[in-house]
Design a protein around this motif. Structure first.
Motif, PDB file in Angstrom:
ATOM      1  N   ALA A 238       0.990  -1.247  -0.051  1.00 49.98           N
ATOM      2  CA  ALA A 238      -0.181   0.284   0.186  1.00 49.98           C
ATOM      3  C   ALA A 238       1.087   1.445  -0.015  1.00 49.98           C
TER       4      ALA A 238
ATOM      5  N   SER B 200      -4.420   6.551  -7.108  1.00 49.45           N
ATOM      6  CA  SER B 200      -5.930   6.340  -6.451  1.00 49.45           C
ATOM      7  C   SER B 200      -6.557   5.061  -7.226  1.00 49.45           C
TER       8      SER B 200
ATOM      9  N   LYS C  35      -5.617   0.053  12.081  1.00 46.53           N
ATOM     10  CA  LYS C  35      -5.684   1.521  12.083  1.00 46.53           C
ATOM     11  C   LYS C  35      -4.348   2.017  10.724  1.00 46.53           C
TER      12      LYS C  35
ATOM     13  N   LEU D 195      -3.763  -0.118   8.229  1.00 45.67           N
ATOM     14  CA  LEU D 195      -4.136  -0.450   6.957  1.00 45.67           C
ATOM     15  C   LEU D 195      -5.131   0.531   6.453  1.00 45.67           C
ATOM     16  N   LYS D 196      -5.774   1.097   7.240  1.00 46.63           N
ATOM     17  CA  LYS D 196      -6.793   2.097   6.966  1.00 46.63           C
ATOM     18  C   LYS D 196      -6.456   3.511   6.736  1.00 46.63           C
ATOM     19  N   ASP D 197      -5.151   3.899   7.394  1.00 45.32           N
ATOM     20  CA  ASP D 197      -4.533   5.225   7.004  1.00 45.32           C
ATOM     21  C   ASP D 197      -3.844   5.275   6.020  1.00 45.32           C
ATOM     22  N   LYS D 198      -3.817   4.202   5.103  1.00 48.80           N
ATOM     23  CA  LYS D 198      -2.960   4.362   3.782  1.00 48.80           C
ATOM     24  C   LYS D 198      -3.261   5.173   2.997  1.00 48.80           C
TER      25      LYS D 198
ATOM     26  N   PRO E  19      -5.955   2.910   1.065  1.00 56.16           N
ATOM     27  CA  PRO E  19      -6.647   2.186   2.391  1.00 56.16           C
ATOM     28  C   PRO E  19      -6.717   0.733   1.683  1.00 56.16           C
TER      29      PRO E  19
ATOM     30  N   GLU F 182      -8.522  -2.676   1.519  1.00 53.28           N
ATOM     31  CA  GLU F 182      -9.899  -3.185   1.881  1.00 53.28           C
ATOM     32  C   GLU F 182      -9.851  -4.687   2.358  1.00 53.28           C
TER      33      GLU F 182
ATOM     34  N   LYS G  53      -2.820  11.404   1.296  1.00 49.47           N
ATOM     35  CA  LYS G  53      -4.232  11.702   1.041  1.00 49.47           C
ATOM     36  C   LYS G  53      -4.601  12.943   0.711  1.00 49.47           C
TER      37      LYS G  53
END
Length: 475
Positions: A178, A193, A221, A223-226, A229, A231, A423
């Motif tokens: 990621a 993206s 957290k 993994l989500k904040d990349k 993100p 899935e 992001k």
């Protein structure tokens, strides 16, 4: 060969085998020592992610056995053992050679398992060896290059990466990719993206049943904040892996779902090393998975001259996780017991314990759980992880060279080599000063974890009270 001169043969140059050999050499073991492995390099599996990303160099992560064993009394033979005759105490090699042994140490580890999933072995990428790393990097770069000029439908499959298994390996490779793939794709002029990374797991939780399970929230957290993100597809049984798709079924659903992808990375499950099937061991002395069971002194029942540990054996009435730090401690126990046998002394049971865990959660990002008391996250956690592993590599010269090379890259070249895509709306910060501070913090924590490793090895090599170091390798 007669029985007096027959050597102690160690099969498998992983954590158990290599460190058993080094401990024996440093303790001035009286018998000849032969280490046999099919590869010419020691694979430091926890650092394969750094090998993929270029954060560490080839010789740091994959040092040659010849270099690691230089100056020791260990003879290294690059060959593959094809059969073991326990009754005759003989090994047969792929080259046609054979060796008779006085004592035998089995540290052959495990292989990648595919849980009987159709097409998985043929079409998915494993991530356990140098060859796996090289193959995955080549494939991913080709996919990104094609995607940069492909039509939208084809581009979607080229930019989708599915990772099967949400144990530590699956989580670590997902987090690493990621961060890595956006860098590669941006250089090709692509829009990062559009990249999609999917982590597919049979269970409903990541890291379930693993020694790293207490790090679940931290990993989720990360993994989500990349910038991309990751899935999560949980409660999914993978039914088929094709060349251009992954098929799965969710719990309590009959319909098959499909992920169109050119890249599946498989980290779910392990399989026994095929060599173990050649052992003439009674079924009662194997566990339900077919692994040999050993006594608490790590010897095979009925064959006290044979020791086994790590992923290729199970200790009776004990439950040890299959991680490097346990394998290292088992190797040390085997060496001590071989020394005891040679001196007609009492053997000692293994007494291995976990001393914390380390996980990689992306480029320059990790978590270090130190002795289950202190949790350090982010850049500092990654620095602790890297420095700890580098300091724990097998010989002091390699420790010093690998560590200084890594520090040089971190301090003097960091801002040239790494750009983390952010992001929209995410503020940028001065990462250079923060990076230096985290390296300093990591160095202090790594020294605490290692506990004077370099000094102990120096004493061992100087001939003053030879002692094998109490290294604390984590997965």
């Amino acid at each position: 060969m007669n029985n007096i001169t027959n050597p102690t043969v160690i099969v498998g140059g992983g954590f158990v085998g290599l460190f058993t050999a080094l401990h024996l050499s440093h303790r001035h073991y009286s018998e000849p020592i032969i280490l046999i492995d099919s590869q010419d390099r020691f694979v430091f599996k926890p650092l394969l992610y750094e090998h993929l990303t270029g954060e560490m160099q080839n010789e740091q992560v994959l040092p040659r056995y010849e270099k690691l064993l230089e100056g020791s009394k260990v003879t290294f033979i690059q060959d593959k053992v094809t059969k073991i005759d326990l009754k005759q105490r003989r090994l047969e090699l792929a080259s046609g050679l054979h060796y008779d042994y006085r004592h035998l140490v089995l540290g052959v580890g495990s292989t990648q398992g595919y849980l009987g999933t159709e097409g998985a072995e043929e079409n998915a990428f494993a991530f356990r060896t140098q060859e796996d790393t090289i193959a995955l990097e080549k494939h991913l770069r080709e996919c990104l290059q094609q995607a940069s000029q492909a039509e939208s439908a084809q581009r979607e499959a080229l930019l989708t990466i599915a990772i099967v298994g949400a144990g530590p390996s699956g989580v670590e490779i997902a987090a690493t990719l990621a961060d890595l793939l956006p860098q590669w794709y941006e250089k090709l002029g692509g829009d990062f993206s559009n990249i999609r990374i999917v982590l597919v797991n049979h269970g409903q939780e990541i890291l379930k049943g693993d020694v790293n399970s207490h790090l679940r929230d931290t990993a989720l957290k990360a993994l989500k904040d990349k910038a991309i993100p990751v899935e999560l597809v949980l409660g999914a049984k993978v039914t088929k892996v094709g060349r251009d798709r992954l098929e799965y079924q969710l719990e309590n659903e009959e319909a098959t779902k499909t992920i169109s992808t050119q890249t599946v990375v498989w980290t779910a499950g392990t399989a026994n090393n095929p060599l173990l099937k050649t052992l003439s061991i009674a079924d009662k002395n194997r566990d339900r998975h077919g692994l040999p069971m050993v006594t608490d002194t790590l010897q095979l029942p009925n064959y006290p001259e044979v020791f086994a540990a790590g992923d290729c054996a199970v200790v009776l009435d004990r439950s040890y996780p299959p991680v490097a730090q346990i394998a290292y401690q088992e190797g040390k126990t085997i060496a001590k017991n071989l020394m005891a046998l040679s001196q007609n002394k009492e053997l000692h049971p293994v007494n291995a314990s976990m001393r914390g865990t380390l996980m990689k959660l992306g480029i320059r990002n990790g978590v270090a759980n130190i002795f289950d008391k202190v949790k350090v996250k982010g850049r500092a956690g990654d620095s602790i992880r890297s420095l700890t592993y580098l300091e724990m590599l097998p010989t002091p010269i390699h420790n010093f060279n690998a560590t200084t090379e890594w520090l040089s890259d971190e301090i003097f070249h960091d801002h040239h080599h790494y750009h983390q895509p952010t992001k929209l709306g995410q503020p940028k910060s001065n990462k250079r000063f923060a990076g230096l501070a985290s390296i300093a913090a990591g160095a202090i924590a790594a020294v605490a974890l290692v506990g004077g490793t370099a000094a102990v090895w120096h004493i061992a090599h100087s001939g003053n009270q030879p002692q094998a170091t109490q290294k604390q390798l984590t997965k």
